[in-house]
Design a protein around this motif. Structure first.
Motif, mmCIF file in Angstrom:
data_model
loop_
_atom_site.group_PDB
_atom_site.id
_atom_site.type_symbol
_atom_site.label_atom_id
_atom_site.label_comp_id
_atom_site.label_asym_id
_atom_site.label_seq_id
_atom_site.Cartn_x
_atom_site.Cartn_y
_atom_site.Cartn_z
ATOM 1 N N ALA A 26 17.643 75.409 25.495
ATOM 2 C CA ALA A 26 16.278 76.298 25.166
ATOM 3 C C ALA A 26 15.296 75.895 25.857
ATOM 4 C CB ALA A 26 16.226 75.994 23.580
ATOM 5 N N PHE A 27 15.249 74.625 26.146
ATOM 6 C CA PHE A 27 13.859 74.051 26.671
ATOM 7 C C PHE A 27 13.917 74.359 28.272
ATOM 8 C CE2 PHE A 27 10.981 70.477 25.947
ATOM 9 C CZ PHE A 27 10.435 70.416 27.028
ATOM 10 N N LEU A 67 18.184 78.097 17.589
ATOM 11 C CA LEU A 67 18.021 76.529 17.445
ATOM 12 C C LEU A 67 18.195 75.900 15.967
ATOM 13 C CD1 LEU A 67 14.800 75.201 19.693
ATOM 14 C CD2 LEU A 67 17.117 74.695 19.389
ATOM 15 N N PHE A 68 18.308 76.882 14.992
ATOM 16 C CA PHE A 68 18.273 76.318 13.701
ATOM 17 C C PHE A 68 19.434 77.004 13.021
ATOM 18 C CE2 PHE A 68 13.630 75.834 14.529
ATOM 19 C CZ PHE A 68 13.741 74.441 14.599
ATOM 20 N N GLY A 69 19.546 77.986 13.382
ATOM 21 C CA GLY A 69 20.578 78.966 12.624
ATOM 22 C C GLY A 69 21.917 78.233 12.340
ATOM 23 N N PRO A 70 22.528 78.268 13.599
ATOM 24 C CA PRO A 70 23.980 77.371 13.343
ATOM 25 C C PRO A 70 24.116 76.165 12.811
ATOM 26 C CG PRO A 70 23.432 78.189 15.652
ATOM 27 C CD PRO A 70 22.260 78.046 14.903
ATOM 28 N N PHE A 71 22.790 75.283 12.630
ATOM 29 C CA PHE A 71 22.883 74.081 12.088
ATOM 30 C C PHE A 71 22.549 73.854 10.631
ATOM 31 C CE2 PHE A 71 21.706 73.677 16.453
ATOM 32 C CZ PHE A 71 22.771 72.902 16.821
ATOM 33 N N VAL A 90 8.599 69.473 20.131
ATOM 34 C CA VAL A 90 9.227 70.140 21.083
ATOM 35 C C VAL A 90 9.131 71.816 20.438
ATOM 36 C CG1 VAL A 90 11.494 70.250 21.944
ATOM 37 C CG2 VAL A 90 10.519 68.098 21.481
ATOM 38 N N PHE A 91 9.459 71.795 19.326
ATOM 39 C CA PHE A 91 9.385 72.967 18.680
ATOM 40 C C PHE A 91 8.399 73.967 18.816
ATOM 41 C CE2 PHE A 91 12.519 70.939 15.625
ATOM 42 C CZ PHE A 91 13.654 71.091 16.318
ATOM 43 N N ALA A 92 6.955 73.207 18.957
ATOM 44 C CA ALA A 92 5.943 74.058 19.228
ATOM 45 C C ALA A 92 6.204 74.829 20.765
ATOM 46 C CB ALA A 92 4.594 73.062 19.224
ATOM 47 N N VAL A 93 6.980 74.273 21.511
ATOM 48 C CA VAL A 93 7.009 74.891 22.834
ATOM 49 C C VAL A 93 7.826 75.666 22.960
ATOM 50 C CG1 VAL A 93 7.100 74.140 25.039
ATOM 51 C CG2 VAL A 93 6.412 72.727 23.742
ATOM 52 N N VAL A 94 9.174 75.648 22.329
ATOM 53 C CA VAL A 94 10.402 76.492 22.614
ATOM 54 C C VAL A 94 10.436 77.686 21.871
ATOM 55 C CG1 VAL A 94 11.639 74.695 23.285
ATOM 56 C CG2 VAL A 94 11.691 75.179 21.072
#
Lengths: 233, 233
Positions: A225-226, A184-188, A174-178
DNA sequence: CTGGACGGATCGTTGAACAATCACTACTGT
DNA sequence: ACAGTAGTGATTGTTCAACGATCCGTCCAG
């Protein structure tokens, strides 16, 4: 000796370490092509082409394909060939459904502080922090997955580990696409850190509920995001 | 055309239906050899031998081995060969740990009566009943597994289904060792029937708790049968 | 425009061959 | 007699070349 090779063992990245065999080499190679975007979802991956590109026999490529299939990085349609899976929002929901079952159950089932194993958690959090500071979102994403795999590993179940490994491999797809946006990662990263703290202090139930909301939010973030991505495509 | 063949397609048994391909044929063939006891746990399975025995090329056998590995019916040690897994009580505990996480979670997550899908449950119960009446414990065991796979299928998740499929394949490995005694399946047929009834009347929470005690008891039964087996061996 | 025949490309599978590796045996030195 | 080593056979890992089967797109006929 094979062809030119040149790539050789990568050492750091993969966990399985199947590299001494030629088929294993092709597995990590094609795996990288997929996760790095050289192979896009929906693409047909020809046996002959990979054989030429990687310098191994077509028969060995076939073996590698079965392994990649195993991890969900390739789908095989009989007499038609191997394709890079077209991940749909429905797949994302399915992946997260399994995660929401698995991960909180693991945490809730913990009874004692397994400090040595939990150090993998803090290590992953640290890696994610430094990657995020560098705006290096691909590595932040990897550290993120490492965190959750280490979390499941706390259960000490080989079958749970294997399941989680496959799930993360598919998520990578999935990450390869978005286009790895910061949101997507910062807040987590910090939320993982919080969960790690709760675990290390033995507050398992609190950790489990924190994890549940984490997963729900993470799924939403990916899903939005998707869909944004699909509009532009 | 291949060699003698003779076995041909089986049709009824397997669900996956990978039989049109030669590798698929070998998969079901060797799978039967394992579950029927012709291949005992710990046995080395030689590529050449299987090739000769099944009438396909050694290269095709290798492909089949990768598929079987995928289902946990074979383990592969590099440069040493493929072996029938030696299932330990620890594996049984691990398998049931995953089942106890998965199956009740699926049932608890149900919200509506999916009657058409639930008919697979009653069908499996009926099959188990008639097999048990015939004292046909192998088939009773298969129907049992079909019941629980159908149960997980209620969630409508391809990944959950795949996980459950692998778990059941591994369980079959256990049954190949313990000589299918009546106590292993007999008492559980009616408990499955009870769970199916609860599900069909929409009492999901009750079904979930019934399922939990079912799984605990089933694990115990297998574990005791297992240790009894180990003493005589 | 519909439909069937043709061809090219790719997959599925085979068979033979050779290098690499492992397990086991027989030999050597003390 | 015994530990360590070299040799030997068997099995796996991998390659190569080939051929039938299948799919897909194209071209021709009705």
């Amino acid at each position: 000796m094979i062809g030119g090779m040149g790539a050789g063992s990568r050492g750091g990245g993969g966990r399985g370490s199947v590299t001494p065999t030629a088929a294993g080499t092709v597995v990590v190679l094609v795996g990288e092509w997929i996760t790095e975007g050289r192979l896009a979802p929906g693409d047909k991956v020809s046996e002959t082409w990979v054989a030429a590109e990687s310098g191994v026999s077509r028969n060995t490529v076939r073996e590698a394909f079965r392994l990649l299939e195993h991890d969900g990085l390739l789908v095989h349609e009989p007499n038609r060939g191997a394709f890079v899976p077209q991940v749909t929002p429905l797949d994302v929901r399915d992946i997260y459904r399994v995660r929401r079952v698995l991960e909180p159950a693991v945490v809730r089932g913990l009874t004692e502080l397994d400090v040595p194993r939990m150090q993998a958690l803090t290590a992953a959090v640290d890696a994610a922090r430094s990657a995020a500071a560098r705006q290096d979102w691909p590595h932040a994403g990897s550290a993120n997955m490492r965190f959750h795999r280490s979390l499941v590993a706390l259960a000490g179940s080989v079958r749970l580990d294997a399941t989680m490994r496959r799930l993360m491999a598919e998520l990578r797809l999935v990450f390869a696409v978005v286009e790895h946006p910061a949101e997507l990662f910062g807040p987590f990263v910090e939320r993982n850190a919080r969960i790690a703290d709760l675990l290390l202090s033995g507050r398992f139930l609190e950790a489990a509920t924190a994890l549940e909301t984490y997963l729900a939010d993470s799924e939403d973030a990916i899903l939005t995001a998707f869909s944004r991505q699909e509009l532009t495509a």
